[in-house]
Design a protein around this motif. Structure first.
Motif, PDB file in Angstrom:
ATOM      1  N   VAL A 178      -6.034  -7.187   3.552  1.00  0.00           N
ATOM      2  CA  VAL A 178      -6.692  -6.319   4.532  1.00  0.00           C
ATOM      3  C   VAL A 178      -8.203  -6.548   4.533  1.00  0.00           C
ATOM      4  O   VAL A 178      -8.924  -6.004   5.369  1.00  0.00           O
ATOM      5  N   ILE A 226       0.895  -3.248   6.943  1.00  0.00           N
ATOM      6  CA  ILE A 226       0.886  -3.316   5.484  1.00  0.00           C
ATOM      7  C   ILE A 226       1.004  -1.899   4.937  1.00  0.00           C
ATOM      8  O   ILE A 226       0.141  -1.054   5.202  1.00  0.00           O
ATOM      9  N   MET A 254      -2.636  -6.538  -1.573  1.00  0.00           N
ATOM     10  CA  MET A 254      -2.667  -5.942  -0.226  1.00  0.00           C
ATOM     11  C   MET A 254      -4.102  -5.712   0.231  1.00  0.00           C
ATOM     12  O   MET A 254      -4.452  -5.982   1.386  1.00  0.00           O
ATOM     13  N   ALA A 287      -9.993  -0.657   6.157  1.00  0.00           N
ATOM     14  CA  ALA A 287      -9.135  -1.675   6.754  1.00  0.00           C
ATOM     15  C   ALA A 287      -9.528  -1.929   8.202  1.00  0.00           C
ATOM     16  O   ALA A 287      -9.211  -2.967   8.771  1.00  0.00           O
ATOM     17  N   TYR A 323      -2.721  -0.495   8.299  1.00  0.00           N
ATOM     18  CA  TYR A 323      -2.696  -0.419   6.833  1.00  0.00           C
ATOM     19  C   TYR A 323      -2.489   1.027   6.391  1.00  0.00           C
ATOM     20  O   TYR A 323      -3.228   1.930   6.787  1.00  0.00           O
TER      21      TYR A 323
END
Lengths: 303, 448
Positions: free
Chosen positions: A50, A152, A46, B265, A77
């Protein structure tokens, strides 16, 4: 165009190979579940999607672009390790996260999500004054504002009470309905079975299962008997053709050997006790998980 | 606006607002001038309450003729220095001399006895005037002057012993008078012959830019030559330390609270670290503005605006920004490499080295501000902000090219450090449970 294409990706940390030659494709608009024991490589995968970690080998494309490009603002995320600026007010925090990712004002969306999760009255409160469950919901909102094309979620239901978990589940399905692609990791096999269109199992960094629940179960055939009886689990020992007995409480699962006959099992069983239910079925995801990961599942460190 | 710039500014805005509303920032804003002003208040208090306790000094005179004249000279000096001529208040201690007959058979026993009297505080010090001290032979190295030609001063005084200067003046006046007497000079001419001219330090002459005329020189004070550069450097150091220290702890704390993964992110490590650094620079410039405004207000109130180094303020701002930028980038990287905020404390000392080492070098740099040592050190990028600031602020300043060359070095150093810090930050920030070693940090910075 697929939402995500992972091609022959490997990631190592020192001498440990966290992800080993992983290839997978996530179709747009699907809910894709990552399962696997602790330390199997789910979180690392993951984080690479990202773009927090970079693969040592292989390539990752998100909506047709290399990970880390313009697509990053389309990705929401929620990390497994929860953490928020504790001294910020809830609304200010959510607007900060939303603007950082989306590059625009997100006040209206924040208000909408706060209403939806019954958190509007907490908008001016500092994060440090919230309960753990409230903080989890705030962090979920931070992941979905502005509305992402790809969401995610690393263990999104951990620590949530059933009511909050149901709200998050509904929110995930709503987002999928509006076109979002969702990847989530979970240790709860019921969640994976009920929520995910596709399931990927990673074990020791390698892909061991990938497909719909039905296609995965198909690989194992109808080799499972689910039975409930007056005698419970005690009367199931030494039945012909039974390789493994899983006592789930009121129900027991029997795994059959390849050449065994369920009718023979049933005949033997009625001689021992009064059988209330008896069904021949495909193995559950939980059973498949245990067949692959076995006792190691609970022992490996996180990765 | 460019995407990267927008994210950096957004992170910077959040961090700046969070910090400026904190009690820690307000505390640092107040404590710096209190600490800085404390030393000056101490000096003022010392001046207001001088030590005027009588000091007894014994003289062992091996010339046989000098003691009486030295004591006479000391008496005159007492009369001259003891009281403020306007207020009549006693400013200095009275020195009272006594003679001790030389024990030529066992001089060390006599020295021991006198030393014990000093230890018992019966004496403040004792002097031993060597047999040939009146007419010492010339030696190439003054440190190798033979014992018989010296005047030895024995004292238990610690720190900066101002008595030595006072007694030395009296002894030399006494010895010179004996020599003059031996030459047959009349006593009435001693004062004229031994009078010292006052040497006054003056500013250079400059042309008035408005009128075109030549401006008169003014007397240069100790304040101008020392205090102004010193205050500027102390202010710079304080502002930098108050910005860098919290950065180290706050990044380590945020890491413990795991706030970074979600941010990573949405923004790159470089954007996050630069956002934090820009916020720290903003805070430092806020502090600087407050201090500079406060300083100018005080100078205005004291009618001393002429001392304000207005021409140096742009450089001051540049040096603050550069030093904060470099050290905060490193602090963020080190904070990201720690397993806990307490581990971060251990890294504070090496982090502060670029600020602390120049402070230890201030004295030699001030003694010869345009010497090779001072010039080279002030062009070494980590030390440039403090040492170049000090040299620029001193009377005479530095050659015009030097600050600009220093600035180029700082810019290169800043970019290099920010780049390395971002690489360390990216790896360290998600590592839990282990504080990175310095070799880990070096490897991450080089290999990424």
């Amino acid at each position: 165009m697929e939402a995500i294409e992972v091609r022959e990706v490997t990631k190592t940390f020192g001498s440990v190979t966290a992800v080993d030659d992983l290839t997978l494709t996530v179709p747009q608009g699907s809910v894709y579940g990552f399962i696997g024991p602790n330390g199997s490589g789910k979180t690392t995968t993951m984080r690479m999607i990202v773009n927090i970690f970079y693969p040592d080998r292989g390539a990752i494309r998100v909506f047709g672009q290399d990970a880390g490009g313009e697509s990053s603002k389309e990705i929401g995320y929620l990390p497994e390790e929860r953490g928020l600026y504790r001294r910020m007010e809830v609304r200010a925090l959510l607007e900060f996260h939303g603007e950082l990712r989306g590059g625009r004002n997100v006040t209206a969306e924040v208000n909408g999500w706060l209403d939806r999760f019954d958190l509007a009255h907490c908008a001016k409160r500092r994060v440090e004054t919230l309960s753990k469950g409230m903080s989890q919901k705030v962090q979920f909102i931070a992941a979905v504002v502005p509305e992402p094309k790809l969401l995610i979620l690393d263990e999104p239901f951990t620590g949530l009470d059933p009511v909050s978990a149901d709200r998050v589940r509904t929110a995930i399905l709503d987002l999928r309905r509006r076109g979002a692609t969702v990847i989530l990791s979970t240790h709860d096999m019921n969640v994976a079975e009920s929520l995910c269109d596709y399931i990927l199992m990673i074990y020791r960094g390698r892909k061991v299962l990938d497909g719909t629940l039905e296609s995965i179960q198909e690989q194992y055939g109808n080799d499972t008997i689910r039975v409930s009886s007056a005698g419970g689990g005690d009367v199931l020992q030494d039945l012909p053709g039974v390789e493994k007995i899983s006592d789930l409480g009121h129900v027991q699962e029997l795994r059959m050997s390849r050449a065994s006959d369920p009718q023979e099992v049933l005949r033997e069983l009625v001689t021992r006790t009064r059988v209330t239910t008896f069904s021949v079925t495909k193995p559950s995801l939980r059973d498949i998980f245990i067949r692959i990961a076995g006792h190691e599942a609970a022992e490996a460190p996180d990765a | 606006m460019h995407k990267m710039t927008r994210k950096i500014l957004l992170v910077a805005k959040r961090d700046y607002l969070a910090a400026i509303r904190s009690k820690a920032f307000l505390f640092s804003l107040v404590i710096a001038p209190v600490m800085g002003g404390g030393s000056f208040i101490g000096v003022a208090v010392m001046k207001a309450k001088p030590d005027i306790q009588e000091r007894h000094v014994a003289i062992v005179d091996r010339t046989g003729v000098a003691a009486a004249t030295v004591i006479e000279a000391a008496g005159e000096k007492n009369a001259d220095d003891l009281f403020d001529k306007i207020t009549g208040r006693q400013l200095n201690p009275r020195y009272v001399f006594e003679t001790a007959v030389p024990d030529d058979a066992n001089p060390n026993a006599q020295r021991l006895e006198l030393s014990d009297r000093v230890r018992r505080r019966e004496l403040f010090a004792f002097l031993e005037i060597g047999h040939d001290a009146l007419h010492p032979p010339k030696v190439a190295d003054p440190d190798k002057t033979p014992e018989a030609s010296r005047v030895d001063y024995y004292s238990n005084a610690g720190g900066i012993d101002q008595s030595l200067q006072w007694i030395s003046g009296a002894v030399n006046t006494g010895l010179r008078r004996v020599r003059l007497a031996q030459l047959g000079v009349d006593r009435s001419r001693f004062a004229d012959l031994l009078d010292s001219a006052k040497v006054q330090t003056m500013s250079l002459i400059a042309r008035d830019e408005k009128t075109g005329g030549i401006r008169e020189a003014h007397k240069k004070s100790e304040v101008e030559g020392f205090i102004v550069p010193f205050v500027l450097v102390i202010m710079l150091m304080m502002i930098v330390l108050f910005a860098v220290g919290p950065m180290l702890g706050s990044v380590a704390e945020d890491k413990m609270q795991r706030v970074f993964e979600m941010l990573l992110a949405s923004a790159t490590p470089f954007e996050l670290i630069m956002g934090k650094v820009v916020a720290a620079v903003g805070l430092s410039l806020t502090s600087s503005a407050v201090y500079v405004a406060g300083g100018l207000f005080v100078l205005q109130a004291l009618a001393m605006m002429g001392l304000a180094p207005l021409g140096l303020l742009p450089w001051f701002v540049v040096y603050v920004a550069a030093e904060v930028m470099v050290l905060c980038a490193l602090a963020a990287a080190l904070g990201a490499s720690c397993a806990s905020p307490s581990d971060a404390q251990h890294l504070a000392m090496p982090l502060f080295a670029p600020v602390l080492i120049p402070m230890f070098l201030l004295t030699p740099v001030m003694q010869q501000p345009n010497g090779v040592f001072a010039t080279v050190l002030s062009l070494f990028p980590p030390f440039t902000p403090l040492l170049m600031m000090m040299r620029q602020a001193m009377p005479g300043g530095v050659p015009a090219w030097q600050p600009w060359v220093g600035l180029v070095g700082i810019a290169a150093w800043t970019v290099g450090m920010a780049w390395a810090a971002a690489r360390i930050f990216r790896i360290g920030i998600l590592m839990q449970g282990k504080t990175a070693s310095f070799s880990d940090l070096a490897r991450w910075a080089v290999r990424g």
